[in-house]
Design an enzyme around this catalytic site. Structure first.
Site, PDB file in Angstrom:
ATOM      1  N   GLY A  40       0.820  -1.216  -0.031  1.00 45.89           N
ATOM      2  CA  GLY A  40      -0.020  -0.198  -0.083  1.00 45.89           C
ATOM      3  C   GLY A  40       0.193   0.959   0.098  1.00 45.89           C
ATOM      4  O   GLY A  40       2.012   1.102  -0.208  1.00 45.89           O
ATOM      5  N   CYS A  41       0.363   2.170   0.693  1.00 41.45           N
ATOM      6  CA  CYS A  41       1.083   3.714   0.731  1.00 41.45           C
ATOM      7  C   CYS A  41       2.882   3.519   1.354  1.00 41.45           C
ATOM      8  O   CYS A  41       3.374   2.527   2.367  1.00 41.45           O
ATOM      9  CB  CYS A  41       0.997   4.489   1.866  1.00 41.45           C
ATOM     10  SG  CYS A  41       1.511   6.453   2.441  1.00 41.45           S
TER      11      CYS A  41
END
Length: 221
Positions: A40-41
């Site tokens: 993800g991020c």
């Protein structure tokens, strides 16, 4: 001549000292390894793993796709095949690859095929990238163990490593940056904006819900 005779042993000592320092740096470089993951991020993954003893550093970037020298904008639009990823450099004498893999799988939602938390789309999917058969074996073993512990199917793939492109400078160490940025919460320093984003995205809440006390990073962010 007396001056030269006096300086000669001093110069020799300095040269020997420099050689030892250089050898030390070479030995340190040879003793480090890298682990590349997508979770993800990349700000969050970088923040998590730079806190681990034995990790020397973590770099945010893009990998897994075919587009050369992608920008954040390119990857965000989709179609490049790239993941937001982090290249983790570590000292295997202090922390093992297996431990880092176990920590990674328990710091994300490896059951989510559509992204991570509030970040959706192919860019934000999870993955583990490997460079050889030994790394692949360790990654598969870690996934099997995590799946057994969780009691749910893990869809995080193990992929062959491709070129890792460093993200733009402003993404590196964003979680502790001091520059003023404009966010939906108003003007904030990067570190403050990061904390607000992470909380609003529900990352730690979901990881804690999924992994409970086995979650290595969910507390304290």
């Amino acid at each position: 001549m007396k001056i030269l005779a006096t300086l000669k042993p001093i110069v020799l000592t300095l040269c020997m000292g420099l050689a030892l320092v250089l050898r030390g740096h070479e030995a340190e470089a040879q003793s480090t390894e890298t682990l590349t993951v997508a979770g993800g991020c990349f700000w969050c993954v970088e923040s998590d793993f730079e806190s681990v003893p034995g990790v020397i550093g973590a770099i945010s970037g893009y990998t897994g796709g075919s587009t050369k020298n992608p920008t954040y904008g390119d990857v965000g639009k989709g179609g490049t095949g790239h993941y937001e990823a982090v290249e983790i450099t570590f000292d295997p004498g202090r922390v093992s690859r297996t431990k880092l893999l176990n920590m990674f799988l328990r710091s994300v939602d490896p059951t989510d095929a559509g992204g991570q938390f509030c970040d959706r789309g192919e860019t934000y999917r999870t993955a583990i990238f490997v460079s050889n058969a030994d790394e692949k074996t360790l990654a598969i073993q870690a996934i099997k163990q995590a799946q057994a512990d969780l009691g749910q199917k893990i869809i995080t793939p193990v992929l062959d490593a491709k070129t890792f492109y460093h993200a733009e400078d402003y993404h590196q160490d964003y979680y502790k940056g001091t520059k003023l940025v404009f966010t939906r919460f108003g003007p904030k320093r990067q570190a403050s904006a990061y904390k607000r984003y992470r909380e609003a995205c529900g990352r730690d809440a979901r990881v804690a819900q999924l992994w409970g006390s086995a979650a290595p990073f969910a507390k304290g962010h």
